[in-house]
Design a protein around this motif. Sequence first.
Motif, mmCIF file in Angstrom:
data_model
loop_
_atom_site.group_PDB
_atom_site.id
_atom_site.type_symbol
_atom_site.label_atom_id
_atom_site.label_comp_id
_atom_site.label_asym_id
_atom_site.label_seq_id
_atom_site.Cartn_x
_atom_site.Cartn_y
_atom_site.Cartn_z
ATOM 1 N N ASP A 351 45.199 41.007 10.867
ATOM 2 C CA ASP A 351 46.333 40.234 11.364
ATOM 3 C C ASP A 351 45.865 39.403 12.552
ATOM 4 O O ASP A 351 45.210 39.939 13.459
ATOM 5 N N VAL A 361 49.702 46.022 19.098
ATOM 6 C CA VAL A 361 48.499 46.376 18.349
ATOM 7 C C VAL A 361 48.470 47.846 17.952
ATOM 8 O O VAL A 361 48.288 48.183 16.774
ATOM 9 N N LYS A 365 48.616 49.395 14.090
ATOM 10 C CA LYS A 365 47.452 50.103 13.560
ATOM 11 C C LYS A 365 47.829 51.526 13.156
ATOM 12 O O LYS A 365 47.350 52.044 12.142
ATOM 13 N N ILE A 380 43.417 43.793 14.294
ATOM 14 C CA ILE A 380 44.339 42.804 14.841
ATOM 15 C C ILE A 380 43.582 41.958 15.859
ATOM 16 O O ILE A 380 43.038 42.465 16.838
#
Length: 581
Positions: A351, A361, A365, A380
């Motif tokens: 992403d 984040v 995750k 990310i």
Amino acid sequence: MNLFADIRVLVTESLTAMQAEGVLPDGLDFANVTVEPPRDAGHGDMATNAAMVLAKPAGMKPRDIAEALAARLVADPRVDSADVAGPGFLNLRLAAEQWQTVALAALNEGADFGRSAMGKGARVNVEYVSANPTGPLHVGHTRGAVFGDALASLLDFTGHDVTREYYINDGGAQVDVLARSVYLRYLEAHGQDVAFEDGTYPGDYLIPVGEALKDKVGDAYVGKPEADWLIEIRDFATEAMMELIRADLAQLGVKMDVFFSEKSLYGTGLIESAIDSLRDKGLIYRGTLEPPKGKLPEDWEPREQTLFKSTAHGDDVDRPIMKSDGAWTYFAPDIAYHYDKVQRGFDALIDVFGADHGGYVKRMKAAVSALSDGKVPLDIKLTQLVKLYKNGEPFKMSKRAGTFITLRDVVDQVGPDVTRFHMLTRKNDAPLDFDFAKVMEQSKDNPVFYVQYAHARVHSVLRKAAEAGIGVEIPALLAADLSTLTHEAELSVLKKLAEWPRLVEIAGRTHEPHRVAFYLYDLAAEFHALWNRGHDEPALRFLQEGDAATSQAKIALARAVAVVISAGLGILGVTPAEEMR
């Protein structure tokens, strides 16, 4: 061809032979043995850490391992010398013909030189841009678009099966605000005076949308309550904005494989399925969170919520997924969207978000880790802000979008190639200054110009050689005798060319396309240095009057440079220049 990989194989084979001879014990792991360019080129062509990483598990002194390994390596005709430095680093110098074969490999493989099978066909989803469909893309989106697109191309170049995806955030309240803004432009198209209040979008870009709505429905919505037109105008406006966004992306040379609508998650059971998947794993529960850091007890109202146990997968705190009124939090559809990606069978997810998503984040995750049982990694990448300047001063263009400078404003000023390259001259998580004067200046300080100029110079050589009757076609150059390329300046270019396959794999593994831009600048610098030395040393000039054979060898080197620059610019999404104007 990857010369660094080839020499690493030589090193590991030599270490294996040393084990067979009893010089090294059995059972050593060579996974961390590397062969790479030395930090100081004066130390050699390549350096290996083999002795340093194997000393402890082998129970030996690093220098003893290095000296034994050096004796084996110099027996190979590819290695001219192997010198032990410091406590046990080993510096290698290769025979000149090894570097000369790099140019032949580049010419023979063409655009595929440096292409890697490292990815082994793994399916990777790269989601980037994903701007709210409420207006044209702004300069911040531009950086994310360029970075994501270059990363997708880099992964493709390193053997991955890549899907480029745009997540349309059309499920939240912002699209209702868009609909109300378009309704005001619609009324304006009917001759009414309107005022943009309550956070509605005042940008001129909505004027044609309001006029298009008038053309479609006439006065059907004039004077009608919001309940009569909100849904219809919301759909109409969202599609109009997505057409605008697609056109903006096309201006930048970005083409998505998939546009995924957030709205498609609602009322279809997709969110429920994702949450049920987590519930089945014991990760959904009712509970009360601790007050956020920095909140005083009197500012905090504890309440029981439906929570995702994201701390079980590395997050700092558990996250609410349902509001007290039973509606989903904003996090729930994001979980469902990534659940859908996992269900589609991707092996890895990436992403690309703006810097303002830094706090997002860990929770995302954690969600992907939970949804995939840790089998699908999510990376990310955050892109930092872009500051616009002209001649060193903050620069403000006409803000036809109402509140921000658009992607199209930037591209119209400097073109897509300059925009894309410059957006990759810094690592994605570092702030970027974009000076409109500097990115167009023709100097060594402008990486875009410097790299393009090197490519154009090669093509200038090719044109002049052809006019002189010298064969510059690939078969003719492959037959050239490159053993004449022995000058230190020529070897420097060849050595930089040899780094390309290694660089590509490192950039692909770390998800850092800016490394490609940096490498191209360094390669261009070596080429320009060789070119400039030809002014004072005629023997280094690419065209040697009356000596077609020597000229072809030098042209082969130049054309190999163009091959790599073209491939690198292709990854960055930049068209190589054949002449400078």
